[in-house]
Scaffold this active site. Sequence first.
Site, PDB file in Angstrom:
ATOM      1  N   GLN A 118       0.916  -1.181   0.077  1.00 12.98           N
ATOM      2  CA  GLN A 118      -0.080   0.104  -0.061  1.00 12.98           C
ATOM      3  C   GLN A 118       0.992   1.137  -0.127  1.00 12.98           C
ATOM      4  OE1 GLN A 118      -3.254   0.520   0.092  1.00 12.98           O
ATOM      5  NE2 GLN A 118      -3.812   2.349   0.878  1.00 12.98           N
ATOM      6  N   ARG A 123       7.992   5.503   1.824  1.00 13.50           N
ATOM      7  CA  ARG A 123       7.695   5.945   3.106  1.00 13.50           C
ATOM      8  C   ARG A 123       8.150   4.952   4.260  1.00 13.50           C
ATOM      9  NH1 ARG A 123       1.235   4.914   4.566  1.00 13.50           N
ATOM     10  NH2 ARG A 123       1.271   2.737   3.652  1.00 13.50           N
ATOM     11  N   HIS A 193       1.015  12.815   1.003  1.00 12.32           N
ATOM     12  CA  HIS A 193      -0.061  12.032   1.889  1.00 12.32           C
ATOM     13  C   HIS A 193      -0.213  13.144   3.082  1.00 12.32           C
ATOM     14  CE1 HIS A 193      -3.327   9.965   3.603  1.00 12.32           C
ATOM     15  NE2 HIS A 193      -2.924   9.005   2.850  1.00 12.32           N
ATOM     16  N   ASP A 240     -13.285  10.216   1.293  1.00 10.08           N
ATOM     17  CA  ASP A 240     -12.228   9.606   0.544  1.00 10.08           C
ATOM     18  C   ASP A 240     -12.282   9.844  -1.129  1.00 10.08           C
ATOM     19  OD1 ASP A 240      -9.852   8.309  -0.221  1.00 10.08           O
ATOM     20  OD2 ASP A 240     -10.256   6.554   0.463  1.00 10.08           O
ATOM     21  N   GLU A 290      -4.201  16.166  -0.185  1.00 11.01           N
ATOM     22  CA  GLU A 290      -2.959  15.578  -0.898  1.00 11.01           C
ATOM     23  C   GLU A 290      -2.703  16.140  -2.297  1.00 11.01           C
ATOM     24  OE1 GLU A 290      -3.150  11.373  -0.237  1.00 11.01           O
ATOM     25  OE2 GLU A 290      -4.840  11.788   1.249  1.00 11.01           O
TER      26      GLU A 290
END
EC number: 5.1.3.15
Length: 314
Positions: A118, A123, A193, A240, A290
């Site tokens: 994901q 990150r 993000h 979302d 974002e």
Amino acid sequence: MSISSMKIALPTQYSPCFRRVNRHKYKGVAAASLRGDFATLGMNVTEGEGNLPKVVLTSTSGSEADVYLFGGCITSWKLANGKDLLFVRPDAVFNKKKPISGGIPHCFPQFGPGPIQQHGFARNVDWSILDSESVEGNPGVTLELKDDAYSRSMWDFSFQATYKIILTEKSLSTELIIKNTDKKPFSFTTALHTYFRASITGVEVEGLKGCKTLNKDPDPTNPLEGVEERDVVSFPGFVDCVYLDAPGELSLDNGLGDTILIKNTNWSDAVLWNPHLQMEACYRDFVCVENAKIRKVELEPDQSWTALQHLRIA
């Protein structure tokens, strides 16, 4: 276009190239061994949460930003009055077992779900300090990420990512450059993000009217296509939503008395997210706005892609 020449990002004194002060590469080493190298530049490397190395940028005006080498993640952006405009979730861990949940994490080379983990691996690995710069008390640092055995186990390409961060009295600017250093072409999607500290019942985002939307509520696996008809987007519940071909500037009222201008170059899309009751402990205290590149970027060998983000308190 570079961050130093981005008209919307920096005052006129940034037009010349930054004075290069250090050019070192530090990755996965103890913060104690880095202290002192940058202390006079408005930049210091110290130990953060979980004893992870972090870069602290401090301007002469007193604004401050924290950047963890793990994930290349900016976790704090404080104004001179001490007010932090970013948010780190209370469930965030600083043990390298999972990405830091909050601040400005990277999504690369994949945004969202897909064939690899994901939001990709950027990150979830250590970045290096490549360079440090300073002009009139406004500090900057450039981080670097390259492919290794871990990244190639998921995404078998050679690449270089550089991430320049510049702090001024009222702004935080970033420049992300992805270069294909392989002998074959590759494609990727990416995003920043960003978690903004907020009072969710008072949050308003302006500038998205007319954009095509991909709404992941109620079914994240089958987004509903539509068009944003509102002048102001609020967050009465779960949100979302992807906004395709978003404008180069959005305005965020964080519900706490601050208006943040979110400007960009070459981040073609935007994403709004708040998990509402799915994250009962903290959803009231943040909103994600974002900058993203949802559709794939295709790079031939030796080609690069550059995107800039400029956050400024109005």
